[in-house]
Design a protein around this motif. Structure first.
Motif, PDB file in Angstrom:
ATOM      1  N   LEU A 160      -7.446   0.988  -5.651  1.00  0.00           N
ATOM      2  CA  LEU A 160      -8.841   0.717  -5.324  1.00  0.00           C
ATOM      3  C   LEU A 160      -9.096  -0.786  -5.185  1.00  0.00           C
ATOM      4  N   VAL A 161      -8.578  -1.564  -6.129  1.00  0.00           N
ATOM      5  CA  VAL A 161      -8.754  -3.021  -6.065  1.00  0.00           C
ATOM      6  C   VAL A 161      -8.059  -3.587  -4.840  1.00  0.00           C
ATOM      7  N   ARG A 162      -6.860  -3.135  -4.561  1.00  0.00           N
ATOM      8  CA  ARG A 162      -6.110  -3.617  -3.398  1.00  0.00           C
ATOM      9  C   ARG A 162      -6.846  -3.289  -2.094  1.00  0.00           C
ATOM     10  N   THR A 163      -7.389  -2.093  -2.012  1.00  0.00           N
ATOM     11  CA  THR A 163      -8.109  -1.684  -0.804  1.00  0.00           C
ATOM     12  C   THR A 163      -9.366  -2.522  -0.602  1.00  0.00           C
ATOM     13  N   THR A 164     -10.114  -2.764  -1.676  1.00  0.00           N
ATOM     14  CA  THR A 164     -11.337  -3.554  -1.535  1.00  0.00           C
ATOM     15  C   THR A 164     -11.031  -5.003  -1.164  1.00  0.00           C
ATOM     16  N   THR A 165      -9.959  -5.581  -1.732  1.00  0.00           N
ATOM     17  CA  THR A 165      -9.624  -6.955  -1.362  1.00  0.00           C
ATOM     18  C   THR A 165      -9.159  -7.034   0.091  1.00  0.00           C
ATOM     19  N   LYS A 166      -8.436  -6.009   0.548  1.00  0.00           N
ATOM     20  CA  LYS A 166      -8.018  -5.983   1.955  1.00  0.00           C
ATOM     21  C   LYS A 166      -9.226  -5.857   2.882  1.00  0.00           C
ATOM     22  N   MET A 167     -10.213  -5.076   2.480  1.00  0.00           N
ATOM     23  CA  MET A 167     -11.420  -4.929   3.294  1.00  0.00           C
ATOM     24  C   MET A 167     -12.171  -6.258   3.383  1.00  0.00           C
ATOM     25  N   LYS A 168     -12.269  -6.969   2.269  1.00  0.00           N
ATOM     26  CA  LYS A 168     -12.939  -8.272   2.274  1.00  0.00           C
ATOM     27  C   LYS A 168     -12.161  -9.280   3.116  1.00  0.00           C
ATOM     28  N   ALA A 169     -10.842  -9.262   3.015  1.00  0.00           N
ATOM     29  CA  ALA A 169     -10.019 -10.179   3.807  1.00  0.00           C
ATOM     30  C   ALA A 169     -10.163  -9.878   5.294  1.00  0.00           C
ATOM     31  N   LYS A 170     -10.231  -8.610   5.641  1.00  0.00           N
ATOM     32  CA  LYS A 170     -10.409  -8.228   7.043  1.00  0.00           C
ATOM     33  C   LYS A 170     -11.745  -8.732   7.574  1.00  0.00           C
ATOM     34  N   LYS A 171     -12.762  -8.647   6.738  1.00  0.00           N
ATOM     35  CA  LYS A 171     -14.089  -9.103   7.136  1.00  0.00           C
ATOM     36  C   LYS A 171     -14.096 -10.610   7.379  1.00  0.00           C
ATOM     37  N   THR A 172     -13.467 -11.379   6.492  1.00  0.00           N
ATOM     38  CA  THR A 172     -13.426 -12.832   6.683  1.00  0.00           C
ATOM     39  C   THR A 172     -12.571 -13.200   7.885  1.00  0.00           C
ATOM     40  N   GLU A 173     -11.466 -12.490   8.130  1.00  0.00           N
ATOM     41  CA  GLU A 173     -10.650 -12.749   9.318  1.00  0.00           C
ATOM     42  C   GLU A 173     -11.442 -12.477  10.588  1.00  0.00           C
ATOM     43  N   LYS A 174     -12.253 -11.446  10.560  1.00  0.00           N
ATOM     44  CA  LYS A 174     -13.096 -11.125  11.708  1.00  0.00           C
ATOM     45  C   LYS A 174     -14.091 -12.251  11.969  1.00  0.00           C
ATOM     46  N   MET A 193       0.835  -1.182   0.000  1.00  0.00           N
ATOM     47  CA  MET A 193       0.000   0.000   0.000  1.00  0.00           C
ATOM     48  C   MET A 193       0.882   1.249   0.000  1.00  0.00           C
ATOM     49  N   LEU A 194       1.936   1.192   0.792  1.00  0.00           N
ATOM     50  CA  LEU A 194       2.852   2.329   0.857  1.00  0.00           C
ATOM     51  C   LEU A 194       3.535   2.550  -0.491  1.00  0.00           C
ATOM     52  N   THR A 195       3.828   1.473  -1.195  1.00  0.00           N
ATOM     53  CA  THR A 195       4.454   1.584  -2.507  1.00  0.00           C
ATOM     54  C   THR A 195       3.525   2.278  -3.496  1.00  0.00           C
ATOM     55  N   TRP A 196       2.245   1.880  -3.454  1.00  0.00           N
ATOM     56  CA  TRP A 196       1.268   2.516  -4.346  1.00  0.00           C
ATOM     57  C   TRP A 196       1.188   4.018  -4.066  1.00  0.00           C
ATOM     58  N   CYS A 197       1.110   4.372  -2.796  1.00  0.00           N
ATOM     59  CA  CYS A 197       0.994   5.785  -2.429  1.00  0.00           C
ATOM     60  C   CYS A 197       2.243   6.568  -2.826  1.00  0.00           C
ATOM     61  N   ALA A 198       3.406   5.960  -2.624  1.00  0.00           N
ATOM     62  CA  ALA A 198       4.650   6.629  -3.012  1.00  0.00           C
ATOM     63  C   ALA A 198       4.714   6.819  -4.525  1.00  0.00           C
ATOM     64  N   LEU A 199       4.254   5.828  -5.273  1.00  0.00           N
ATOM     65  CA  LEU A 199       4.253   5.943  -6.729  1.00  0.00           C
ATOM     66  C   LEU A 199       3.290   7.042  -7.192  1.00  0.00           C
ATOM     67  N   ILE A 241      -2.810   3.255 -11.676  1.00  0.00           N
ATOM     68  CA  ILE A 241      -2.353   3.093 -10.303  1.00  0.00           C
ATOM     69  C   ILE A 241      -3.498   3.317  -9.322  1.00  0.00           C
ATOM     70  N   SER A 242      -4.334   4.289  -9.594  1.00  0.00           N
ATOM     71  CA  SER A 242      -5.469   4.498  -8.696  1.00  0.00           C
ATOM     72  C   SER A 242      -6.452   3.336  -8.786  1.00  0.00           C
ATOM     73  N   LEU A 243      -6.603   2.734  -9.956  1.00  0.00           N
ATOM     74  CA  LEU A 243      -7.439   1.551 -10.093  1.00  0.00           C
ATOM     75  C   LEU A 243      -6.846   0.382  -9.302  1.00  0.00           C
ATOM     76  N   GLY A 244      -5.535   0.203  -9.390  1.00  0.00           N
ATOM     77  CA  GLY A 244      -4.872  -0.843  -8.614  1.00  0.00           C
ATOM     78  C   GLY A 244      -5.005  -0.612  -7.120  1.00  0.00           C
TER      79      GLY A 244
END
Length: 82
Positions: A43-57, A1-7, A38-41
């Motif tokens: 967005l996709v990364r953020t949504t997959t992380k949100m879904k993963a967080k939900k399943t971990e919960k 995530m930090l790499t995306w933001c730096a880019l 990059i913004s599309l990537g």
């Protein structure tokens, strides 16, 4: 995530320099495509992380509930023996 933001920050900086020095039209087009991809990537990364967080919960909740059921069953067996 930090790499995306730096880019994205780097591309923003390049776009700023481009707008100040008027380097050319091609760079602006390429830069806008990079921003888009990059913004599309991101967005996709953020949504997959949100879904993963939900399943971990849900998984942690299931484990906690299974532990509670085991504890209640053990207590029930002890009461039956008493």
């Amino acid at each position: 995530m930090l790499t995306w933001c730096a880019l994205l920050f780097g591309l923003g900086l390049l776009a700023f320099v481009d707008s100040i020095f008027n380097m050319g039209e091609i760079f602006r087009r390429v830069n806008s495509v990079f921003f888009l991809l990059i913004s599309l990537g991101l967005l996709v990364r953020t949504t997959t992380k949100m879904k993963a967080k939900k399943t971990e919960k849900y998984e942690s909740r299931i484990i906690r509930l299974e532990h509670q059921v085991r504890t209640l069953l053990n207590g029930e067996k002890k009461l039956a023996e008493f």
